[in-house]
Design an enzyme around this catalytic site. Sequence first.
Site, mmCIF file in Angstrom:
data_model
loop_
_atom_site.group_PDB
_atom_site.id
_atom_site.type_symbol
_atom_site.label_atom_id
_atom_site.label_comp_id
_atom_site.label_asym_id
_atom_site.label_seq_id
_atom_site.Cartn_x
_atom_site.Cartn_y
_atom_site.Cartn_z
ATOM 1 N N ASP A 1 0.488 -0.947 -0.118
ATOM 2 C CA ASP A 1 -0.151 0.221 0.070
ATOM 3 C C ASP A 1 0.440 1.508 0.103
ATOM 4 O O ASP A 1 0.239 2.033 0.486
ATOM 5 C CB ASP A 1 -0.975 0.180 0.891
ATOM 6 N N LYS B 1 1.505 1.680 -5.671
ATOM 7 C CA LYS B 1 2.773 1.324 -6.160
ATOM 8 C C LYS B 1 2.034 1.745 -7.680
ATOM 9 O O LYS B 1 2.214 1.488 -8.832
ATOM 10 C CB LYS B 1 2.524 -0.048 -5.747
ATOM 11 N N GLY C 1 -4.960 -5.045 -4.359
ATOM 12 C CA GLY C 1 -5.590 -4.055 -4.249
ATOM 13 C C GLY C 1 -4.922 -2.989 -4.815
ATOM 14 O O GLY C 1 -4.491 -2.259 -4.258
ATOM 15 N N HIS C 2 -5.567 -2.139 -6.491
ATOM 16 C CA HIS C 2 -4.834 -1.476 -6.642
ATOM 17 C C HIS C 2 -6.057 -0.646 -7.339
ATOM 18 O O HIS C 2 -7.585 -1.349 -8.083
ATOM 19 C CB HIS C 2 -4.326 -0.981 -7.778
ATOM 20 N N ARG D 1 3.909 -29.873 -3.844
ATOM 21 C CA ARG D 1 4.012 -30.413 -4.900
ATOM 22 C C ARG D 1 2.973 -30.851 -5.499
ATOM 23 O O ARG D 1 2.642 -32.006 -5.889
ATOM 24 C CB ARG D 1 5.256 -31.055 -5.012
ATOM 25 N N GLN E 1 1.684 -6.123 -2.900
ATOM 26 C CA GLN E 1 2.352 -6.361 -1.456
ATOM 27 C C GLN E 1 3.970 -5.419 -1.235
ATOM 28 O O GLN E 1 4.330 -4.883 -2.158
ATOM 29 C CB GLN E 1 2.903 -7.352 -0.641
ATOM 30 N N VAL F 1 -9.130 -4.103 -0.356
ATOM 31 C CA VAL F 1 -9.327 -5.165 -0.622
ATOM 32 C C VAL F 1 -10.492 -5.852 0.153
ATOM 33 O O VAL F 1 -11.687 -6.326 0.565
ATOM 34 C CB VAL F 1 -7.937 -6.662 -0.411
ATOM 35 N N HIS G 1 2.318 10.520 -0.990
ATOM 36 C CA HIS G 1 1.735 10.732 -0.240
ATOM 37 C C HIS G 1 2.393 12.396 1.032
ATOM 38 O O HIS G 1 1.916 11.639 1.852
ATOM 39 C CB HIS G 1 1.545 9.704 0.927
HETATM 40 P P1 IMP Z 1 -2.328 -12.538 2.634
HETATM 41 O O1 IMP Z 1 -1.395 -12.474 1.706
HETATM 42 O O2 IMP Z 1 -3.884 -12.688 2.246
HETATM 43 O O3 IMP Z 1 -1.819 -14.282 3.306
HETATM 44 O O4 IMP Z 1 -2.354 -11.529 3.669
HETATM 45 C C1 IMP Z 1 -0.506 -12.033 4.873
HETATM 46 C C2 IMP Z 1 -0.377 -10.900 5.173
HETATM 47 O O5 IMP Z 1 -0.358 -9.794 3.919
HETATM 48 C C3 IMP Z 1 -1.522 -9.269 5.551
HETATM 49 O O6 IMP Z 1 -1.360 -8.979 7.022
HETATM 50 C C4 IMP Z 1 -2.311 -8.576 4.874
HETATM 51 O O7 IMP Z 1 -3.154 -8.043 5.368
HETATM 52 C C5 IMP Z 1 -0.861 -8.388 4.266
HETATM 53 N N1 IMP Z 1 -1.713 -8.355 2.845
HETATM 54 C C6 IMP Z 1 -1.545 -9.029 1.617
HETATM 55 N N2 IMP Z 1 -1.941 -8.661 1.043
HETATM 56 C C7 IMP Z 1 -1.483 -6.906 0.593
HETATM 57 C C8 IMP Z 1 -1.656 -5.405 0.048
HETATM 58 O O8 IMP Z 1 -1.533 -6.256 -0.839
HETATM 59 N N3 IMP Z 1 -0.984 -5.131 0.813
HETATM 60 C C9 IMP Z 1 -1.120 -4.761 2.345
HETATM 61 N N4 IMP Z 1 -1.549 -6.140 3.425
HETATM 62 C C10 IMP Z 1 -1.352 -7.141 2.379
#
Ligand code: IMP
Length: 463
Positions: A12, A15, A39-40, A141, A239, A331, A362
């Site tokens: 977040d 990007k 999420g974008h 696997r 991420q 998301v 920001h």
């Molecule tokens: P997962 O990717 O859904 O397994 O979540 C694992 C961790 O990554 C959690 O703390 C989520 O909040 C974080 N996370 C996953 N995707 C994002 C993202 O796009 N932005 C910020 N945090 C994320």
Amino acid sequence: MTVTIVGSQLGDEGKGGVVDLYGDAADVIARYQGGDNAGHTVVEDGTEYKLSLVPSGAVRGKVGILGNGCVVNPKTLFEEIDTLREKGLDPDVRVARRAHVILPYHRVLDNIEEDVKSDTDIKVGTTGRGIGPTYEDKAGRRGIRVGDLLDPEVLRKRLEYVVPQKRALIEDVYNVSLADVDDVIEGVNVQDAFDVSALFEQYRRFGERLDEEEMTVAAGKFLAETIDEGGEVMFEGAQGTSIDIDHGNYPYVTSSNPTAGAAAVGTGLGPTTVGQGEVIGIVKGYLSRVGSGPLPTELGDIDDQTGGTGEGKEDEIASYIRDEGGEYGTVTGRPRRVGWLDMPMLRHAARANGFTGLAINHIDVLSGLDEVKVGHTYSLDGEELETVPATTERWERCEPTLKTFEGWEDVDWDVVAEEGYDAVPDAAKEYLDYISDELDTPVYAIGVGPGREETVVRQNPFE
Ligand code: IMP
């Protein structure tokens, strides 16, 4: 020439806006990890699109690739493509045949595991999209790959092997009855999620559609040919570095590698190809975090802030930043925890990714504060640390040593974006220079608002 865009903090960082901005010069934009946990938001002709899987460049006439390092939920993918088509757009999305498929049982397992952990301090706060369980099956696997969806015989064989295991896992290990989880997870029919025939029919049809629309590719070959023909390729990480499975604060991480090295592994090109290009670290001028895990520079307590009782100075600043910056999950809609910029985290990211340039976003959100602080170093057990410790338990005990900067006034940021760097308030320039000096990396772009036009561009890595 390639350009890799990497989140240098916790995801977040904005990007999407940078991909959008620099992606103009690219022919192909490839994601190399993650799935629909990202999420974008893309704004095209005044309409806003919230996407989690379709690469944003695909909305702008570029080829968008989901590389082999991604995990793909075909349901999400087609829903997003259909929504874009209904609006008159025609996104060109290709999916690596080597990418792994998220199946409904992965989502159920993700949610059950989080539920089981809910009374412990190892609950991650995942997005519930089945990301972890899908990468587990890849490493174990026993996963199903996109290419398998196109071959009914293979698909059925794989499902027949794996589905009974998943059912047993839920019933015999987690001691959960499937009847009890029904309707809990939006968009998942729990009974069908563990039924080989139902899954086979649904996923065979996804395979047919992928095939009919000629969406599957050998990603590495496709990208190598693009580069050989003189095309420009951008790699888009999802991420961020501090939630990287290797370099982040394990176990509060996602299950893939957002760091730049994965741009090679997750697309099928060599590290020499990625390394000859630029690697741009995306930095947000402060921190925000969805989910659990250490955050030494955290401002106040999220429960106080969202429960409405937070009256302390830190809670007030956090609420101000959260509202100004729209810090709510794309998301999940969850309010995010907020903190000051953390330099040990950024020094770690700069080394792990090898940044050649920075985009700092920001800066407008922080305007209006009397002073802006930064966690310059950490102190731990009487020692001063310049970068993050390798274990999360030690990271959690770090106390930031704060450095204070003079705040900058709120100005008309559209004018700043138009006039360029000279129009950036002096106090903000001091902040940006500090970050650049500490990381020994030039600042290529400064985000002063949510749209791609609201960026002060000092250098375009493709030029
Ligand atoms: P997962 O990717 O859904 O397994 O979540 C694992 C961790 O990554 C959690 O703390 C989520 O909040 C974080 N996370 C996953 N995707 C994002 C993202 O796009 N932005 C910020 N945090 C994320």
